[in-house]
Design an enzyme around this catalytic site. Structure first.
Site, mmCIF file in Angstrom:
data_model
loop_
_atom_site.group_PDB
_atom_site.id
_atom_site.type_symbol
_atom_site.label_atom_id
_atom_site.label_comp_id
_atom_site.label_asym_id
_atom_site.label_seq_id
_atom_site.Cartn_x
_atom_site.Cartn_y
_atom_site.Cartn_z
ATOM 1 N N ASP A 288 0.841 -1.192 0.000
ATOM 2 C CA ASP A 288 0.000 0.000 0.000
ATOM 3 C C ASP A 288 0.878 1.244 0.000
ATOM 4 O O ASP A 288 2.103 1.166 0.067
ATOM 5 C CB ASP A 288 -0.901 -0.001 1.243
ATOM 6 C CG ASP A 288 -0.085 -0.021 2.535
ATOM 7 O OD1 ASP A 288 0.291 1.058 3.031
ATOM 8 O OD2 ASP A 288 0.219 -1.130 3.039
ATOM 9 N N ASP B 55 0.671 3.613 2.418
ATOM 10 C CA ASP B 55 0.487 4.185 3.745
ATOM 11 C C ASP B 55 -0.676 5.170 3.669
ATOM 12 O O ASP B 55 -1.662 4.902 2.984
ATOM 13 C CB ASP B 55 1.795 4.810 4.251
ATOM 14 C CG ASP B 55 1.844 4.891 5.775
ATOM 15 O OD1 ASP B 55 1.592 3.855 6.419
ATOM 16 O OD2 ASP B 55 2.125 5.969 6.315
#
Length: 292
Positions: free
Chosen positions: A210, A212
């Site tokens: 991802d 973050d």
């Protein structure tokens, strides 16, 4: 020359090694506590391998409760010479996208609830972690990743946070913009420091899941999306691990970067002041230097 034994510490999503011959799960006792799980041992393409699921099978340990000292000590007791850490992480860089891997070479340690050293009162030691990963192992991981068709980035700074919660937006922006970090995770510290104290070569393979919370188009971390990416990354990681034996070989010379001599001048406590009880616990980690 010594016999190579590759130790793989698997993070979220990676719980086995494909194609391991004579695979056996075995319990390893450690004076530093019980490791995260039994350790899977066997051979792959003629090279000894050991696999330890960092969170335990079934994911029972949080990042803060992983028994890092017991894990590293247990691997050393088994004869592991080279440790490959595989872990999920978030990315602070647009070009380091979910599904990509990063061969980490630096860390910023923001953890605070973990025992970070094998040494202490009764036997004080200070090792250098200026360069906390082994370039030789990093080369092998990079080559194996490319051969497996993985998009891999060589070099990056890993922000180790305590967790288990993900970052606030303010933290994410600070780590990215002010501190210059590239990826963020919760498990490579104190693991890397302990591997250095145990004179084990260590490489960190960060699997991006991802962005973050800093990315304007992605918002906060979506656990559902993370798990989906995690499963794809785990498949890629198994391909990377499968390529390591051919690149590291069944025998190895001394580490050209000195990882396996990290304790040479590190212990400061004079022999007459050393605590026998602590020395007994250090038999695997520091036996090479304490034996003399």
């Amino acid at each position: 020359m010594k016999e190579t034994m590759i130790g793989v510490i698997g993070g979220s999503g990676l719980y086995e090694i494909d194609g391991l011959e004579k695979a056996t799960w075995q319990a390893v006792e450690s004076p530093w506590g019980t490791p995260s799980d039994e350790i899977l041992t066997g051979t792959l393409d003629g090279v000894k391998m050991a696999f330890l699921p960092r969170h335990g099978r079934g994911h029972v340990h949080s990042p803060s409760t992983v028994p890092y000292r017991a894990n590293i000590d247990a691997l050393k007791r088994l004869g592991v010479t080279d440790v490959i850490s595989v872990s999920a992480c978030g990315s602070f860089r647009e070009h380091m996208a979910p599904g990509d891997f990063v061969i980490v070479d630096q860390f910023i340690d923001r953890t605070f609830a973990r025992e970070k050293s094998f040494f202490g009162t009764g036997c004080v030691a200070h090792v250098s972690v200026a360069h906390p990963t082994c370039p030789r192992l990093g080369d092998a991981c990079e080559d194996a990743a490319k051969a497996a068709g993985i998009t891999v980035h060589r070099g990056g700074t890993y922000l180790a946070m305590e967790g288990p919660q993900f970052s606030t937006l303010a933290e994410s922006k600070m780590y990215r913009e002010s501190w210059g970090c590239d990826v963020i995770g919760m498990t490579n510290m104190p693991e890397a420091k302990l591997a250095r104290e145990a004179e084990l070569c260590y490489a960190s393979v960060a699997m991006i899941t991802d962005y973050d919370s800093w990315h304007p188009d992605h918002g906060e971390v979506d656990v559902t999306e993370i798990i989906k990416t995690l499963m794809g990354n785990a498949e890629k990681a198994r391909g990377l691990v499968a390529g390591l034996p051919a690149r590291l070989g069944a025998e190895r010379a001394d580490c050209p970067h000195g990882c396996d001599k990290a304790l040479e001048y590190a212990i400061l406590t004079t022999p007459d002041k050393r605590d026998p009880a602590l020395l007994a616990k250090l038999d695997a980690v520091a036996g090479r230097v304490l034996a003399g």
